[in-house]
Motif scaffolding. Structure first.
Motif, PDB file in Angstrom:
ATOM      1  N   VAL A  75      -8.096   6.331 -17.460  1.00  0.00           N
ATOM      2  CA  VAL A  75      -7.594   5.128 -18.117  1.00  0.00           C
ATOM      3  C   VAL A  75      -7.236   4.054 -17.094  1.00  0.00           C
ATOM      4  O   VAL A  75      -7.070   2.881 -17.450  1.00  0.00           O
ATOM      5  N   ALA A  76      -7.076   4.424 -15.833  1.00  0.00           N
ATOM      6  CA  ALA A  76      -6.744   3.472 -14.772  1.00  0.00           C
ATOM      7  C   ALA A  76      -7.002   4.140 -13.433  1.00  0.00           C
ATOM      8  O   ALA A  76      -7.303   5.332 -13.360  1.00  0.00           O
ATOM      9  N   HIS A  77      -6.922   3.353 -12.362  1.00  0.00           N
ATOM     10  CA  HIS A  77      -7.119   3.881 -11.011  1.00  0.00           C
ATOM     11  C   HIS A  77      -5.909   3.511 -10.166  1.00  0.00           C
ATOM     12  O   HIS A  77      -5.600   2.328  -9.992  1.00  0.00           O
ATOM     13  N   VAL A  78      -5.210   4.511  -9.665  1.00  0.00           N
ATOM     14  CA  VAL A  78      -4.000   4.312  -8.870  1.00  0.00           C
ATOM     15  C   VAL A  78      -4.284   4.725  -7.430  1.00  0.00           C
ATOM     16  O   VAL A  78      -4.888   5.775  -7.188  1.00  0.00           O
ATOM     17  N   ARG A  79      -3.837   3.918  -6.490  1.00  0.00           N
ATOM     18  CA  ARG A  79      -4.012   4.227  -5.060  1.00  0.00           C
ATOM     19  C   ARG A  79      -2.631   4.384  -4.426  1.00  0.00           C
ATOM     20  O   ARG A  79      -1.770   3.507  -4.532  1.00  0.00           O
ATOM     21  N   ILE A  80      -2.442   5.515  -3.761  1.00  0.00           N
ATOM     22  CA  ILE A  80      -1.165   5.844  -3.117  1.00  0.00           C
ATOM     23  C   ILE A  80      -1.388   5.900  -1.613  1.00  0.00           C
ATOM     24  O   ILE A  80      -2.325   6.540  -1.138  1.00  0.00           O
ATOM     25  N   GLY A  81      -0.527   5.226  -0.863  1.00  0.00           N
ATOM     26  CA  GLY A  81      -0.680   5.169   0.587  1.00  0.00           C
ATOM     27  C   GLY A  81       0.228   6.137   1.322  1.00  0.00           C
ATOM     28  O   GLY A  81       1.290   6.515   0.825  1.00  0.00           O
ATOM     29  N   TYR A  82      -0.216   6.533   2.512  1.00  0.00           N
ATOM     30  CA  TYR A  82       0.582   7.413   3.379  1.00  0.00           C
ATOM     31  C   TYR A  82       0.421   6.948   4.812  1.00  0.00           C
ATOM     32  O   TYR A  82      -0.695   6.699   5.286  1.00  0.00           O
ATOM     33  N   ALA A  83       1.554   6.822   5.507  1.00  0.00           N
ATOM     34  CA  ALA A  83       1.544   6.396   6.906  1.00  0.00           C
ATOM     35  C   ALA A  83       2.475   7.289   7.709  1.00  0.00           C
ATOM     36  O   ALA A  83       3.518   7.730   7.209  1.00  0.00           O
ATOM     37  N   ARG A  84       2.088   7.543   8.952  1.00  0.00           N
ATOM     38  CA  ARG A  84       2.897   8.394   9.819  1.00  0.00           C
ATOM     39  C   ARG A  84       2.821   7.895  11.252  1.00  0.00           C
ATOM     40  O   ARG A  84       1.731   7.700  11.792  1.00  0.00           O
ATOM     41  N   ALA A  85       3.985   7.690  11.846  1.00  0.00           N
ATOM     42  CA  ALA A  85       4.055   7.309  13.255  1.00  0.00           C
ATOM     43  C   ALA A  85       4.128   8.576  14.095  1.00  0.00           C
ATOM     44  O   ALA A  85       4.860   9.514  13.757  1.00  0.00           O
ATOM     45  N   GLU A  86       3.370   8.626  15.169  1.00  0.00           N
ATOM     46  CA  GLU A  86       3.283   9.842  15.968  1.00  0.00           C
ATOM     47  C   GLU A  86       4.558  10.100  16.766  1.00  0.00           C
ATOM     48  O   GLU A  86       4.934  11.254  16.968  1.00  0.00           O
ATOM     49  N   THR A  87       5.228   9.062  17.243  1.00  0.00           N
ATOM     50  CA  THR A  87       6.473   9.211  17.993  1.00  0.00           C
ATOM     51  C   THR A  87       7.457   8.146  17.529  1.00  0.00           C
ATOM     52  O   THR A  87       7.102   7.203  16.816  1.00  0.00           O
ATOM     53  N   VAL A 145      -6.829   8.883  -9.230  1.00  0.00           N
ATOM     54  CA  VAL A 145      -5.909   8.686  -8.115  1.00  0.00           C
ATOM     55  C   VAL A 145      -6.644   8.864  -6.794  1.00  0.00           C
ATOM     56  O   VAL A 145      -7.466   9.771  -6.651  1.00  0.00           O
ATOM     57  N   THR A 146      -6.339   7.989  -5.848  1.00  0.00           N
ATOM     58  CA  THR A 146      -6.883   8.102  -4.497  1.00  0.00           C
ATOM     59  C   THR A 146      -5.741   8.004  -3.496  1.00  0.00           C
ATOM     60  O   THR A 146      -4.915   7.085  -3.581  1.00  0.00           O
ATOM     61  N   LEU A 147      -5.684   8.952  -2.576  1.00  0.00           N
ATOM     62  CA  LEU A 147      -4.700   8.914  -1.501  1.00  0.00           C
ATOM     63  C   LEU A 147      -5.325   8.176  -0.321  1.00  0.00           C
ATOM     64  O   LEU A 147      -6.399   8.553   0.156  1.00  0.00           O
ATOM     65  N   VAL A 148      -4.656   7.113   0.137  1.00  0.00           N
ATOM     66  CA  VAL A 148      -5.230   6.234   1.151  1.00  0.00           C
ATOM     67  C   VAL A 148      -4.425   6.342   2.441  1.00  0.00           C
ATOM     68  O   VAL A 148      -3.192   6.314   2.431  1.00  0.00           O
ATOM     69  N   MET A 149      -5.151   6.456   3.571  1.00  0.00           N
ATOM     70  CA  MET A 149      -4.532   6.499   4.903  1.00  0.00           C
ATOM     71  C   MET A 149      -5.284   5.562   5.831  1.00  0.00           C
ATOM     72  O   MET A 149      -6.462   5.263   5.620  1.00  0.00           O
ATOM     73  N   ASP A 150      -4.610   5.161   6.882  1.00  0.00           N
ATOM     74  CA  ASP A 150      -5.248   4.284   7.855  1.00  0.00           C
ATOM     75  C   ASP A 150      -6.355   5.019   8.602  1.00  0.00           C
ATOM     76  O   ASP A 150      -7.455   4.510   8.781  1.00  0.00           O
TER      77      ASP A 150
END
Length: 301
Positions: A80-92, A144-149
């Motif tokens: 019924v829709a398309h949702v995009r969820i982002g995830y970010a992580r700094a190494e230090t 749903v799509t999980l998005v990362m850099d």
């Protein structure tokens, strides 16, 4: 099948102690998420009419307090829709989220989970939260799509493999905005298949390493597993053996004093190994003492 639980949740649970509505997991009489779906509910699914047990997936968090969830869309229905969820992580702690946040925002992602760089390498609490939210949204009928850099943000490759396996189970897409895996990857695509195979290979490799270490210790005569014997148990066993008791009766009178098996009786096999090791050690000491006595006259001459 990976989406079997979604087929089961398409129906209300007929079990009188549960009565969970469609879209929600089964619950216990005490109000907790059950560890598996009730047989009566499983039998409502045409493809599972002969199946009496469908395990509760991790995304439903079995054993936690039960709450109502939105009704899942029918299996095979158009999103019924398309949702995009982002995830970010700094190494230090010296790195910033700014670049990743900007790239995710530019890609149209509005909800972003930021992983604290002080988190231990083996833990990804925000990643787990992002995946859990993605599963809940997917169950409501949205794509749903999980998005990362970049895939390197996950660190170890095995983390990526496990993530891909979990996303594929829920029918969730994965997108990388840069790097060697740049692009949108469908849950049924070749990238997910390769990463899932990598995860299986890693588990098999870890299992073989453990078995090799255990076998190596056995060949060296070392005890394998948790130690349940001690000096006090040995002294008691020797005393009981002098009274001509059998191994079974000796084991029944001994009690483990520490560890996970505290308060239990050791097995007769454990008692046998303990006594045999003591006897071998005693014989070795007596042999060394005898050799020493025999060598003393030669030395004096």
């Amino acid at each position: 099948m990976t989406d079997e639980y979604l087929r089961v949740e398409a129906y209300d649970c007929p079990a009188p102690t549960c009565a969970a509505p469609a879209g929600s997991p089964c619950r216990t009489a005490s109000g907790w998420v059950a560890v598996q779906y009730h047989a009566a509910r499983c039998q409502l699914v045409p493809s599972s009419s002969q199946v009496t047990s469908v395990p509760m997936p991790h995304v439903r968090r079995p054993g936690t307090f039960w709450t109502w969830l939105p009704c899942a869309a029918a299996v095979g229905a158009e999103p019924v829709a398309h949702v995009r969820i982002g995830y970010a992580r700094a190494e230090t702690i010296h790195h910033s989220f700014d670049a990743q946040h900007d790239s995710l925002t530019a890609a149209g992602v509005t909800r972003i989970f930021l992983e604290d760089p002080s988190t231990r390498a083996a833990d990804r609490p925000e990643l787990e939260n992002a995946v859990a939210v993605a599963h809940e949204i997917r169950a409501s009928g949205c794509a749903v799509t999980l998005v990362m850099d970049e895939h390197k943000r996950l660190g170890q490759s095995i983390v990526l493999a496990r993530l891909a396996e979990e996303l594929r189970t829920g029918g969730i897409g994965l997108q990388f905005l840069s790097g060697s895996l740049q692009g949108i990857h469908d849950p049924g695509g070749v990238v997910f298949t390769v990463l899932a195979a990598l995860s299986d290979m890693q588990r098999e490799y870890n299992r073989n390493r453990v078995l090799e270490r255990l076998e190596s210790r056995r060949q060296r005569g070392e005890a394998v597993g948790m130690r349940v014997t001690d000096d006090n148990m040995l002294a008691a066993a020797l005393h009981l053996r002098e009274e001509k008791l059998s191994l079974r009766k000796i084991a029944a009178r001994l009690v483990i004093s520490k560890g996970a098996k505290a308060g239990q009786h050791p097995s007769p096999a454990t008692v046998l190994r303990m006594l045999r090791k003591h006897d071998e050690s005693t014989i070795a000491v007596k042999s060394m003492a005898a050799c020493k006595r025999e060598s003393e006259p030669c030395i004096s001459e």
